[in-house]
Motif scaffolding. Structure first.
Motif, PDB file in Angstrom:
ATOM      1  N   ASP A   8       0.831  -1.208   0.000  1.00 23.46           N
ATOM      2  CA  ASP A   8       0.000   0.000   0.000  1.00 23.46           C
ATOM      3  C   ASP A   8       0.866   1.258   0.000  1.00 23.46           C
ATOM      4  O   ASP A   8       0.572   2.220  -0.709  1.00 23.46           O
ATOM      5  CB  ASP A   8      -0.924   0.021   1.223  1.00 23.46           C
ATOM      6  N   SER A   9       1.930   1.245   0.777  1.00 22.36           N
ATOM      7  CA  SER A   9       2.839   2.393   0.830  1.00 22.36           C
ATOM      8  C   SER A   9       3.505   2.610  -0.516  1.00 22.36           C
ATOM      9  O   SER A   9       3.651   3.741  -0.983  1.00 22.36           O
ATOM     10  CB  SER A   9       3.909   2.176   1.899  1.00 22.36           C
ATOM     11  N   TRP A  10       3.918   1.518  -1.145  1.00 22.18           N
ATOM     12  CA  TRP A  10       4.551   1.596  -2.464  1.00 22.18           C
ATOM     13  C   TRP A  10       3.573   2.175  -3.489  1.00 22.18           C
ATOM     14  O   TRP A  10       3.924   3.062  -4.261  1.00 22.18           O
ATOM     15  CB  TRP A  10       5.042   0.217  -2.888  1.00 22.18           C
ATOM     16  N   ARG A  11       2.346   1.699  -3.492  1.00 19.30           N
ATOM     17  CA  ARG A  11       1.338   2.210  -4.445  1.00 19.30           C
ATOM     18  C   ARG A  11       1.069   3.694  -4.196  1.00 19.30           C
ATOM     19  O   ARG A  11       0.965   4.478  -5.137  1.00 19.30           O
ATOM     20  CB  ARG A  11       0.050   1.398  -4.340  1.00 19.30           C
ATOM     21  N   ALA A  12       0.972   4.084  -2.940  1.00 23.56           N
ATOM     22  CA  ALA A  12       0.728   5.492  -2.616  1.00 23.56           C
ATOM     23  C   ALA A  12       1.896   6.362  -3.069  1.00 23.56           C
ATOM     24  O   ALA A  12       1.693   7.428  -3.661  1.00 23.56           O
ATOM     25  CB  ALA A  12       0.492   5.658  -1.118  1.00 23.56           C
ATOM     26  N   ALA A  43      10.423   6.219   3.941  1.00 27.84           N
ATOM     27  CA  ALA A  43      11.106   6.959   2.876  1.00 27.84           C
ATOM     28  C   ALA A  43      12.304   6.163   2.351  1.00 27.84           C
ATOM     29  O   ALA A  43      12.517   6.068   1.133  1.00 27.84           O
ATOM     30  CB  ALA A  43      11.552   8.325   3.390  1.00 27.84           C
ATOM     31  N   LEU A  44      13.068   5.567   3.250  1.00 32.60           N
ATOM     32  CA  LEU A  44      14.209   4.760   2.829  1.00 32.60           C
ATOM     33  C   LEU A  44      13.767   3.495   2.102  1.00 32.60           C
ATOM     34  O   LEU A  44      14.392   3.078   1.124  1.00 32.60           O
ATOM     35  CB  LEU A  44      15.096   4.423   4.033  1.00 32.60           C
ATOM     36  N   GLN A  45      12.698   2.893   2.561  1.00 32.44           N
ATOM     37  CA  GLN A  45      12.176   1.696   1.891  1.00 32.44           C
ATOM     38  C   GLN A  45      11.773   2.025   0.453  1.00 32.44           C
ATOM     39  O   GLN A  45      12.090   1.291  -0.477  1.00 32.44           O
ATOM     40  CB  GLN A  45      10.973   1.155   2.651  1.00 32.44           C
ATOM     41  N   ILE A  46      11.079   3.131   0.267  1.00 32.33           N
ATOM     42  CA  ILE A  46      10.653   3.542  -1.071  1.00 32.33           C
ATOM     43  C   ILE A  46      11.877   3.841  -1.937  1.00 32.33           C
ATOM     44  O   ILE A  46      11.954   3.428  -3.091  1.00 32.33           O
ATOM     45  CB  ILE A  46       9.702   4.751  -0.996  1.00 32.33           C
TER      46      ILE A  46
END
Length: 117
Positions: A8-12, A43-46
């Motif tokens: 979900d975070s990646w899609r956002a 933020a680092l994951q993205i």
């Protein structure tokens, strides 16, 4: 963080970056992310998963798995307070990274850095 939350975070983040690119003449090579604590981890994951990210400002937390890397494809500016419970983690990140980065340590706890930082 669960896989569904990561997805979900990646899609956002992908939708946000696409929207910014459509609304403003943003230079895709100069996209930076920032966050404090869990937001810094996100933020680092993205950035780890998105080659277009130029840099991350990570306040009071490091990589999503808390494991330092030797190199990453983006610049990192990290901050941590001297009394922050993630202070040691940020010091380890600073020592391990060989790619462009900087760590600013300030007097304080698990908070955003003061304006002069």
């Amino acid at each position: 963080m669960s896989d569904s939350v990561r997805a979900d975070s990646w899609r956002a983040a992908t939708a946000l970056l696409a929207d910014i690119g459509q609304r403003w003449p943003a230079d895709a090579r100069r996209v930076y992310l920032t966050g404090h604590s869990g937001g810094a981890r996100l933020a680092l994951q993205i950035a780890l998963a998105t080659p277009a990210i130029a840099g991350v400002i990570a306040s009071s937390a490091g990589f999503p798995d808390s494991q330092p890397r030797d190199t990453v494809s983006f610049a990192i500016f990290g901050t941590a307070g001297t009394e922050d419970f993630n202070h040691v983690e940020m010091r380890l990140l600073d020592r391990a990274l060989e790619s462009p980065h900087r760590l600013a340590v300030f007097e304080g706890g698990h908070v955003l850095p003061p304006p002069d930082v």
